[in-house]
Design an enzyme around this catalytic site. Structure first.
Site, PDB file in Angstrom:
ATOM      1  N   ASN A   1       0.873  -1.170   0.000  1.00 56.82           N
ATOM      2  CA  ASN A   1       0.000   0.000   0.000  1.00 56.82           C
ATOM      3  C   ASN A   1       0.912   1.222   0.000  1.00 56.82           C
ATOM      4  OD1 ASN A   1      -1.781   2.040   0.552  1.00 56.82           O
ATOM      5  ND2 ASN A   1      -2.345   1.317   2.611  1.00 56.82           N
ATOM      6  N   TRP A   2       1.030   1.838  -1.167  1.00 58.55           N
ATOM      7  CA  TRP A   2       1.972   2.956  -1.290  1.00 58.55           C
ATOM      8  C   TRP A   2       1.434   4.229  -0.646  1.00 58.55           C
ATOM      9  CZ3 TRP A   2       4.003   2.648  -7.082  1.00 58.55           C
ATOM     10  CH2 TRP A   2       4.616   1.398  -7.272  1.00 58.55           C
ATOM     11  N   LYS A   3       0.154   4.232  -0.302  1.00 61.41           N
ATOM     12  CA  LYS A   3      -0.493   5.408   0.291  1.00 61.41           C
ATOM     13  C   LYS A   3      -0.256   6.637  -0.602  1.00 61.41           C
ATOM     14  CE  LYS A   3      -0.225   3.188   4.732  1.00 61.41           C
ATOM     15  NZ  LYS A   3      -0.075   3.293   6.189  1.00 61.41           N
TER      16      LYS A   3
ATOM     17  N   HIS B   1      -9.436   0.988   4.789  1.00 63.40           N
ATOM     18  CA  HIS B   1      -8.172   1.186   5.499  1.00 63.40           C
ATOM     19  C   HIS B   1      -8.422   2.122   6.689  1.00 63.40           C
ATOM     20  CE1 HIS B   1      -4.133   2.474   6.482  1.00 63.40           C
ATOM     21  NE2 HIS B   1      -3.726   1.367   5.880  1.00 63.40           N
TER      22      HIS B   1
ATOM     23  N   GLU C   1      -6.871   4.541   7.813  1.00 64.39           N
ATOM     24  CA  GLU C   1      -6.682   5.971   7.523  1.00 64.39           C
ATOM     25  C   GLU C   1      -7.924   6.551   6.841  1.00 64.39           C
ATOM     26  OE1 GLU C   1      -2.912   5.525   5.523  1.00 64.39           O
ATOM     27  OE2 GLU C   1      -2.013   4.942   7.432  1.00 64.39           O
TER      28      GLU C   1
ATOM     29  N   GLY D   1       2.635   2.336  10.729  1.00 62.30           N
ATOM     30  CA  GLY D   1       3.580   3.431  10.564  1.00 62.30           C
ATOM     31  C   GLY D   1       4.261   3.860  11.855  1.00 62.30           C
TER      32      GLY D   1
ATOM     33  N   SER E   1       3.626  -2.012  10.318  1.00 62.18           N
ATOM     34  CA  SER E   1       5.081  -2.080  10.506  1.00 62.18           C
ATOM     35  C   SER E   1       5.665  -3.460  10.201  1.00 62.18           C
ATOM     36  CB  SER E   1       5.457  -1.608  11.917  1.00 62.18           C
ATOM     37  OG  SER E   1       5.023  -0.279  12.104  1.00 62.18           O
TER      38      SER E   1
ATOM     39  N   GLY F   1       5.039   1.394   4.665  1.00 64.83           N
ATOM     40  CA  GLY F   1       6.370   1.980   4.513  1.00 64.83           C
ATOM     41  C   GLY F   1       7.368   1.094   3.776  1.00 64.83           C
TER      42      GLY F   1
HETATM   43  P1  PGA Z   1       2.952   0.342   7.625  1.00 62.68           P
HETATM   44  O1  PGA Z   1       1.471   0.522   7.016  1.00 62.68           O
HETATM   45  O2  PGA Z   1       3.507  -0.920   7.063  1.00 62.68           O
HETATM   46  O3  PGA Z   1       3.690   1.575   7.175  1.00 62.68           O
HETATM   47  O4  PGA Z   1       2.790   0.278   9.104  1.00 62.68           O
HETATM   48  C1  PGA Z   1       0.642  -0.586   6.816  1.00 62.68           C
HETATM   49  C2  PGA Z   1      -0.678  -0.143   6.241  1.00 62.68           C
HETATM   50  O5  PGA Z   1      -1.246   0.854   6.707  1.00 62.68           O
HETATM   51  O6  PGA Z   1      -1.198  -0.757   5.297  1.00 62.68           O
END
Ligand code: PGA
Length: 251
Positions: free
Chosen positions: A10-12, A97, A99, A175, A214, A236
């Site tokens: 997931n590149w966000k 997600h 977010e 994150g 993470s 990330g």
């Molecule tokens: P992260 O994000 O690996 O940066 O913790 C995971 C995600 O939100 O899909």
């Protein structure tokens, strides 16, 4: 039991098109170092979905979007319909997600509509669930995940459920560098599967449940070794091709 093994990136809201294409090409270039049994998916921003689809052409890497609209088409300024995503050659769409839930007010009601749009356009949803820190500390993580599943996934038909990926992402681990322990992940993944089984029976054994939060090359193997963990949704670490691929070696 041979469930699909999946590593999804997931590149966000990261990478401009040229950077995204380079990242995708680097993933393709290193792909052969990882077992063919791993299904890799990359989920770039909308702006370069099409270029990334082109960049991974000829490889077995699939492309997904990070969201889609609740409606099929029409006067919804700024929205991207599932049909548009599918037309570009994408196979997946991340929905729900944390977010999106947290910053854009997505609720189960919104997500039911987005799921319907995804299925109407033959996209496979990667449906995210997970508790925040407060909920975890209060011991409510099971109830939170159960509700997020019951209110959305339980509305699917059996056929739709057969084309679903679930991602468990504890918000406190996203994150933050904090990872759920492999035991914590297994505990809740097994619970999620039990909830799915109560509605869909044996089909629940086939549903991939990914861990997110993470996840990185140094902890992937330990987490993926757990029975009910079928891969990862990576934020990330998905922005560095070598790390993303190395996570796939965790199987
Ligand atoms: P992260 O994000 O690996 O940066 O913790 C995971 C995600 O939100 O899909």
């Amino acid at each position: 039991m041979a469930r699909k093994k999946i590593v999804a990136g997931n590149w966000k809201m990261n990478t401009v098109p040229a950077e995204g294409v380079e990242l995708a090409k680097n993933v393709v270039a290193g792909r052969s170092e990882v077992c063919e049994c791993v299904n890799f998916i990359v989920c770039p921003p909308f702006t370069h979905l099409s270029q990334v689809v082109e960049a991974v052409k000829g490889s077995d890497i699939a492309v997904g979007a990070q969201d889609c609209a609740t409606e099929a088409k029409g006067a919804y300024t700024g929205e991207i319909a599932a049909s548009m995503i599918a037309a570009l050659g994408c196979k997946y769409v991340i929905l729900g997600h944390s977010e999106r839930r947290q910053y854009y007010g997505e609720t189960s009601e919104t997500l039911n509509k987005k799921m319907a749009q995804a299925y109407a356009n033959n996209l496979i949803p990667i449906y995210c669930v997970g508790e925040n820190l407060e909920e975890r500390e209060a011991g409510n993580h099971f109830a939170v995940c159960k509700a997020q599943i019951e209110e959305v996934v339980f509305n699917l038909t059996e056929e739709q459920f057969a084309n679903l990926v679930i991602a468990y992402e504890p918000v406190w681990a996203i994150g933050t560098g904090k990872t759920a322990t492999a035991e914590q992940a297994q505990e809740i993944h097994a619970y999620i599967r039990e909830v799915l089984r109560s509605k869909f029976g044996a089909a629940a054994e086939e549903c991939p449940i990914l861990y997110g939060g993470s996840c990185k090359p140094s902890n992937a193997a330990e987490i993926f070794a757990k029975e009910d963990v079928d891969g990862g949704l990576i934020g990330g670490a998905a922005l560095v091709a070598g790390d993303f691929l190395a996570i796939g070696k965790g199987f």
